[in-house]
Write a protein that holds these residues in place. Structure first.
Motif, PDB file in Angstrom:
ATOM      1  N   VAL A 346       0.356  -0.901   0.388  1.00 44.00           N
ATOM      2  CA  VAL A 346       0.042   0.022   0.240  1.00 44.00           C
ATOM      3  C   VAL A 346       0.703   0.958   0.239  1.00 44.00           C
ATOM      4  CG1 VAL A 346       0.110   0.398   2.162  1.00 44.00           C
ATOM      5  CG2 VAL A 346      -2.013   1.213   1.002  1.00 44.00           C
ATOM      6  N   LEU A 347       1.763   1.413   0.343  1.00 43.10           N
ATOM      7  CA  LEU A 347       3.143   2.363   0.812  1.00 43.10           C
ATOM      8  C   LEU A 347       3.847   3.027  -0.919  1.00 43.10           C
ATOM      9  CD1 LEU A 347       5.553   1.176   4.021  1.00 43.10           C
ATOM     10  CD2 LEU A 347       3.327   2.891   3.131  1.00 43.10           C
ATOM     11  N   GLU A 348       3.393   1.901  -1.808  1.00 43.17           N
ATOM     12  CA  GLU A 348       4.323   2.007  -3.147  1.00 43.17           C
ATOM     13  C   GLU A 348       3.295   1.955  -4.257  1.00 43.17           C
ATOM     14  OE1 GLU A 348       7.404  -1.353  -4.049  1.00 43.17           O
ATOM     15  OE2 GLU A 348       7.177  -1.469  -2.199  1.00 43.17           O
ATOM     16  N   PRO A 349       3.659   2.136  -5.034  1.00 45.28           N
ATOM     17  CA  PRO A 349       2.184   2.169  -6.578  1.00 45.28           C
ATOM     18  C   PRO A 349       2.448   0.819  -6.635  1.00 45.28           C
ATOM     19  CG  PRO A 349       4.219   3.915  -6.507  1.00 45.28           C
ATOM     20  CD  PRO A 349       5.339   3.308  -6.314  1.00 45.28           C
ATOM     21  N   SER A 350       1.356   0.704  -7.982  1.00 39.63           N
ATOM     22  CA  SER A 350       0.540  -0.914  -7.760  1.00 39.63           C
ATOM     23  C   SER A 350      -0.582   0.001  -9.516  1.00 39.63           C
ATOM     24  CB  SER A 350      -0.664  -1.490  -6.975  1.00 39.63           C
ATOM     25  OG  SER A 350      -1.135  -1.815  -6.349  1.00 39.63           O
ATOM     26  N   PHE A 351      -0.435  -1.552  -9.775  1.00 46.74           N
ATOM     27  CA  PHE A 351      -0.872  -1.536 -11.700  1.00 46.74           C
ATOM     28  C   PHE A 351      -1.892  -2.129 -11.889  1.00 46.74           C
ATOM     29  CE2 PHE A 351       4.149  -0.293 -10.594  1.00 46.74           C
ATOM     30  CZ  PHE A 351       3.756   1.082 -11.294  1.00 46.74           C
ATOM     31  N   LYS A 352      -2.248  -3.017 -10.741  1.00 43.47           N
ATOM     32  CA  LYS A 352      -3.231  -3.346 -10.876  1.00 43.47           C
ATOM     33  C   LYS A 352      -4.896  -3.077 -12.068  1.00 43.47           C
ATOM     34  CE  LYS A 352      -2.945  -6.873  -7.324  1.00 43.47           C
ATOM     35  NZ  LYS A 352      -3.956  -7.347  -5.307  1.00 43.47           N
ATOM     36  N   GLU A 353      -4.949  -1.556 -12.089  1.00 42.93           N
ATOM     37  CA  GLU A 353      -5.773  -1.237 -12.706  1.00 42.93           C
ATOM     38  C   GLU A 353      -5.179   0.412 -13.019  1.00 42.93           C
ATOM     39  OE1 GLU A 353      -8.574   1.251  -9.120  1.00 42.93           O
ATOM     40  OE2 GLU A 353      -8.913  -0.159  -9.541  1.00 42.93           O
ATOM     41  N   ASN A 357      -2.338   3.131  -9.235  1.00 39.95           N
ATOM     42  CA  ASN A 357      -2.213   3.283  -7.645  1.00 39.95           C
ATOM     43  C   ASN A 357      -1.066   3.635  -7.726  1.00 39.95           C
ATOM     44  OD1 ASN A 357      -2.225   3.987  -4.801  1.00 39.95           O
ATOM     45  ND2 ASN A 357      -4.431   2.880  -4.747  1.00 39.95           N
ATOM     46  N   VAL A 358      -0.928   5.372  -6.991  1.00 33.19           N
ATOM     47  CA  VAL A 358       1.025   5.372  -6.771  1.00 33.19           C
ATOM     48  C   VAL A 358       1.181   5.384  -5.386  1.00 33.19           C
ATOM     49  CG1 VAL A 358       0.943   7.448  -8.783  1.00 33.19           C
ATOM     50  CG2 VAL A 358       0.600   7.966  -6.474  1.00 33.19           C
ATOM     51  N   GLY A 359       0.852   4.695  -4.393  1.00 32.76           N
ATOM     52  CA  GLY A 359       0.646   5.074  -3.228  1.00 32.76           C
ATOM     53  C   GLY A 359       0.520   5.440  -1.908  1.00 32.76           C
ATOM     54  N   TYR A 360       0.330   5.740  -0.937  1.00 36.71           N
ATOM     55  CA  TYR A 360       0.100   5.518  -0.247  1.00 36.71           C
ATOM     56  C   TYR A 360       1.035   7.014   0.767  1.00 36.71           C
ATOM     57  CZ  TYR A 360      -0.273   8.438   5.230  1.00 36.71           C
ATOM     58  OH  TYR A 360      -0.600   8.610   6.058  1.00 36.71           O
ATOM     59  N   ILE A 361       2.341   7.052   0.133  1.00 30.70           N
ATOM     60  CA  ILE A 361       3.136   7.944   0.248  1.00 30.70           C
ATOM     61  C   ILE A 361       3.311   9.386  -1.172  1.00 30.70           C
ATOM     62  CG2 ILE A 361       6.634   8.147   0.364  1.00 30.70           C
ATOM     63  CD1 ILE A 361       5.793   5.618   1.831  1.00 30.70           C
ATOM     64  N   ALA A 362       2.992   8.286  -2.390  1.00 32.14           N
ATOM     65  CA  ALA A 362       2.990   9.447  -2.976  1.00 32.14           C
ATOM     66  C   ALA A 362       1.723  10.448  -3.456  1.00 32.14           C
ATOM     67  CB  ALA A 362       3.608   9.485  -4.140  1.00 32.14           C
ATOM     68  N   LYS A 363       0.550   9.879  -2.528  1.00 26.94           N
ATOM     69  CA  LYS A 363      -0.467  10.707  -3.120  1.00 26.94           C
ATOM     70  C   LYS A 363      -0.543  11.373  -1.805  1.00 26.94           C
ATOM     71  CE  LYS A 363      -3.926   7.081  -4.023  1.00 26.94           C
ATOM     72  NZ  LYS A 363      -4.742   5.768  -3.663  1.00 26.94           N
ATOM     73  N   CYS A 364       0.598  11.701  -0.544  1.00 28.29           N
ATOM     74  CA  CYS A 364       0.143  13.106   0.717  1.00 28.29           C
ATOM     75  C   CYS A 364       1.115  13.904   0.107  1.00 28.29           C
ATOM     76  CB  CYS A 364       1.338  11.721   2.315  1.00 28.29           C
ATOM     77  SG  CYS A 364       0.491  10.819   2.786  1.00 28.29           S
ATOM     78  N   ASN A 365       0.980  14.982   0.303  1.00 24.62           N
ATOM     79  CA  ASN A 365       1.198  16.123  -0.152  1.00 24.62           C
ATOM     80  C   ASN A 365       2.168  16.647   1.155  1.00 24.62           C
ATOM     81  OD1 ASN A 365       0.493  18.218  -1.396  1.00 24.62           O
ATOM     82  ND2 ASN A 365      -0.050  19.581  -0.102  1.00 24.62           N
ATOM     83  N   VAL A 408       7.626   4.649 -13.069  1.00 25.68           N
ATOM     84  CA  VAL A 408       7.288   3.433 -12.667  1.00 25.68           C
ATOM     85  C   VAL A 408       6.350   2.542 -14.041  1.00 25.68           C
ATOM     86  CG1 VAL A 408       8.389   3.883 -10.979  1.00 25.68           C
ATOM     87  CG2 VAL A 408       5.929   3.550 -11.178  1.00 25.68           C
ATOM     88  N   GLY A 409       6.216   1.377 -13.741  1.00 23.67           N
ATOM     89  CA  GLY A 409       5.356   1.012 -14.303  1.00 23.67           C
ATOM     90  C   GLY A 409       5.222  -0.823 -14.403  1.00 23.67           C
ATOM     91  N   SER A 410       4.628  -1.452 -15.175  1.00 22.04           N
ATOM     92  CA  SER A 410       4.419  -3.169 -15.134  1.00 22.04           C
ATOM     93  C   SER A 410       4.446  -3.104 -16.687  1.00 22.04           C
ATOM     94  CB  SER A 410       2.822  -3.544 -14.569  1.00 22.04           C
ATOM     95  OG  SER A 410       2.174  -2.637 -15.332  1.00 22.04           O
ATOM     96  N   GLY A 411       3.909  -4.445 -16.573  1.00 22.48           N
ATOM     97  CA  GLY A 411       4.110  -5.145 -18.208  1.00 22.48           C
ATOM     98  C   GLY A 411       3.137  -4.865 -18.757  1.00 22.48           C
ATOM     99  N   ASN A 412       1.522  -4.325 -18.534  1.00 24.17           N
ATOM    100  CA  ASN A 412       0.931  -4.518 -18.855  1.00 24.17           C
ATOM    101  C   ASN A 412       0.129  -3.197 -19.226  1.00 24.17           C
ATOM    102  OD1 ASN A 412      -0.085  -2.984 -16.513  1.00 24.17           O
ATOM    103  ND2 ASN A 412      -1.177  -4.493 -16.103  1.00 24.17           N
ATOM    104  N   ASN A 413       1.075  -2.772 -19.541  1.00 23.76           N
ATOM    105  CA  ASN A 413       1.130  -1.348 -20.440  1.00 23.76           C
ATOM    106  C   ASN A 413       0.841   0.197 -19.766  1.00 23.76           C
ATOM    107  OD1 ASN A 413       1.416   0.428 -22.672  1.00 23.76           O
ATOM    108  ND2 ASN A 413      -0.967  -0.095 -23.487  1.00 23.76           N
ATOM    109  N   ASN A 414       1.046  -0.127 -18.541  1.00 16.39           N
ATOM    110  CA  ASN A 414       0.824   0.708 -17.502  1.00 16.39           C
ATOM    111  C   ASN A 414       1.541   1.196 -16.903  1.00 16.39           C
ATOM    112  OD1 ASN A 414      -0.805   2.085 -15.715  1.00 16.39           O
ATOM    113  ND2 ASN A 414      -1.703   0.372 -14.742  1.00 16.39           N
TER     114      ASN A 414
END
Length: 626
Positions: A346-353, A357-365, A408-414
């Motif tokens: 949850v702290l770092e980027p995720s690419f399921k959709e 989702n850039v993750g908690y840390i990057a979302k904070c201002n 940052v990204g994944s292998g699903n063109n995301n």
């Protein structure tokens, strides 16, 4: 009585800043200013232009001739304040449902897109893709039909705007299109998600955007274009302004002097840092940690990133209350991350959709608050079948801790462009059967742990927390002159939010306040102004002197914590020193030079030795603390 400030701004000349202000009866000390003083005239409200006025009067032909071809044209004034109103007039101008006698000729027809800029959203943007995308704002379709009366074949022109469904089977062939290149961002404002279209790229820090909201009718068309599952709201940006407003060094000192005149000093600032608004209690700690926390808040950046702290100690020692007090002040949309019920991912980027989702840390201002980190890791280890589950967690956070802009990204063109902006405070209980902080080395990736200043609660700090002898905020020495516009009940509430007329000599502040509050010009948030401004600069420090202090401190470090401290000890020490200097200059000496003094070096050395001493503290609960 301090006069109410109506308007203030600054300009520059050869002698320095020129402070401009209007007051009912200003009696301030002009020696505070470094330039001449003159009366200011507020900028007039923007007037509607000819095109906007012609459209209001339904003079379409004249307006059509004036609108530039192949452009986005922003209507001025308050009349055009709704997308449906703008869309209807735009489609009429472009000839929706007009009959044309011949084939459609691009060179004989204008294409343009009308927008207003009366909508506003605020949020931290997430760049969806690292490149600009072309969006079809206007589509012209032509359908051949027979006139029901004359039976003659005619060409019917249809205009489709952004997000409207066009079907070639029923609406005809596509004759023309207005495509515009945009940067695509994702922003959440007041719980609502927007896909933001901007012709200009802006920084990945919280922005106030002015433009036009568009509710999308054709979800399928937009989803295919963006390859995003669901879209409900678009926002076309005319202008973006960072919500982070920085004061100069002179203005910072002017603000803290004004606070002093209102009865707010160094002790009150410390109390405010640990003030829990809901409980109305000041959950402060030992002198060493009190200074460290204030230093973190006031410190800038060294080597491109700020000071992050991981604080650990037994249960019930005020760690969560400290996080809640921070949330009171920073009002982060993401709130406090509860580690005990979360996974490390949850702290770092995720690419399921998509968008990712850039993750908690990057979302904070401004400030990220993570509670119970070791419990998060413990739970993950317990649920994992991986033989290596006990080692090297959170290594993927390094670029977030160093606030580097990365694709940052994944292998699903995301993929996503990610850059964190927040300082981080991690509070956590120790893991089971691990007595000291050295026993935790390796559980977190050592390269990640070294990017955090590790603070262990000392026996004195633990005992103070268990004694539960908390202070309550004191009341001001003088009654605020708020004239029925509210009341500053306590010293801490003045730092939280106060009225301008309560702060003596506040007129010396720059136009960042005049611009931001020009509609009311009454209320400000002194703490956030100080916090934001202190991020922008580093005090004048002798790095060689800091290295000497570090050398003496490192000789006292035992065991594996030396390998954690050494790689980035200089970074942490310089920023702690920077924060200590700013604390002294802002609330003790009121010194706009922000130059280091011998007492600052002594304070740093004392604090670092206490930090190292605390690393030997036994973190497991003891019976006499029950």
């Amino acid at each position: 009585m301090t006069p109410e400030i109506k308007y203030c701004s600054t300009t520059e000349n050869e002698q320095g800043p020129v402070y401009e202000f209007e007051t009912d009866d200003y009696q301030g000390n002009q020696e505070e200013y470094s330039g001449p003083v003159k009366e200011a005239t507020p900028e007039p409200e923007p007037k509607e232009d000819a095109i906007t006025e012609l459209l209001k009067e339904e003079a379409e032909e004249e307006a059509y001739d004036l609108i530039p071809n192949n452009s986005i044209y922003y209507l001025k004034g308050d009349f055009w304040d709704d997308w449906d109103k703008v869309k209807g007039r735009m489609k009429k101008l472009l000839g929706h449902h007009d009959t044309i006698s011949e084939e459609y000729k691009k060179e004989e027809n204008k294409l343009f897109f009308l927008s207003h800029s009366n909508d506003k959203i605020i949020g931290k943007p997430q760049l969806i893709e690292p490149v600009m995308r072309t969006f079809p704002l206007i589509k012209i379709l032509v359908k051949k039909e027979k006139n029901k009366e004359t039976k003659e074949e005619i060409n019917l022109k249809k205009v489709f705007t952004l997000g409207e469904r066009a079907d070639a089977r029923y609406d005809g062939y596509q004759a023309d299109v207005l495509g515009v290149d945009f940067w695509l961002y994702r922003i959440i404002d007041k719980g609502k998600e927007y896909v933001v279209l901007s012709e200009e790229e802006f920084d990945l820090e919280e922005q106030e955007l002015r433009g036009m909201k568009i509710s999308v009718d054709d979800y399928a068309e937009m989803s295919r274009s963006l390859k995003i599952k669901t879209i409900s709201n678009l926002f076309i940006v005319r202008e973006s302004v960072s919500t982070i407003k920085e004061l100069s060094k002179e203005e910072l000192i002017g603000l803290t002097k004004a606070l002093k005149n209102s009865g707010v000093g160094a002790e009150d600032f410390k109390d405010y840092v640990f003030w829990h608004k809901q409980d109305n209690r000041i959950y402060d700690h030992t002198e060493s940690y009190n200074k460290l926390k204030q230093a973190q808040l006031l410190s800038g950046k060294y080597e491109g990133y700020p000071l992050h702290i991981m604080k650990t100690g037994p249960a019930g020692t005020g760690k969560t209350c400290e996080q809640e007090a921070d949330l009171d002040k920073f009002q982060e949309t993401e709130g406090i991350l509860e580690g005990a019920d979360s996974r490390p991912k949850v702290l770092e980027p995720s690419f399921k959709e998509k968008p990712a989702n850039v993750g908690y840390i990057a979302k904070c201002n401004r400030f990220a608050m993570i509670d119970e980190l070791f419990k998060m890791i413990e739970n993950y280890i317990a649920s994992s079948n991986d033989a290596n589950a006990y080692i090297g967690h959170l290594g993927g956070l390094n670029f977030l801790l160093e606030q580097k802009k990365r694709n940052v990204g994944s292998g699903n063109n995301n993929s996503a462009v990610v850059k964190s902006t927040a300082k981080i405070l991690i509070t956590t209980n120790p893991m089971k059967n691990r007595n000291t902080i050295s026993d935790h080395v390796g559980i977190i990736d050592p390269t990640t742990m070294s990017r955090l200043l590790v603070w262990v609660q000392s026996p004195e700090e633990i005992e103070k927390a268990y004694s539960k002898q908390w202070k309550v905020p004191r009341t001001p020495k003088q009654e605020p002159q708020t004239q029925g516009k509210g009341n500053a009940d306590t010293i801490t509430s003045i730092l939280d939010s106060c009225y301008i007329e309560y702060l003596n000599n506040f007129s010396m502040l720059e136009n960042v306040f005049a611009e931001k509050y020009k509609e009311e010009m009454v209320q400000i948030k002194p703490f956030l102004s100080i916090y934001d401004s202190c991020q922008a600069f580093l005090s004048e420090i002798d790095e060689n002197r800091v290295r000497q202090i570090i050398k003496g401190v490192e000789s006292q470090i035992k065991g594996p914590m030396l390998s954690i401290w050494r790689p980035r000890g200089l970074h942490h020490a310089i920023l702690v020193l920077d924060g200590l200097i700013k604390l002294r200059c802002l609330f003790k000496d009121y010194d706009k030079s922000f130059q280091v003094k011998e007492e600052d070096y002594n304070e740093l050395e004392k604090l670092l030795h206490q930090m190292v001493k605390n690393w030997d503290t036994n973190l497991q609960p003891k019976e006499d603390y029950s």
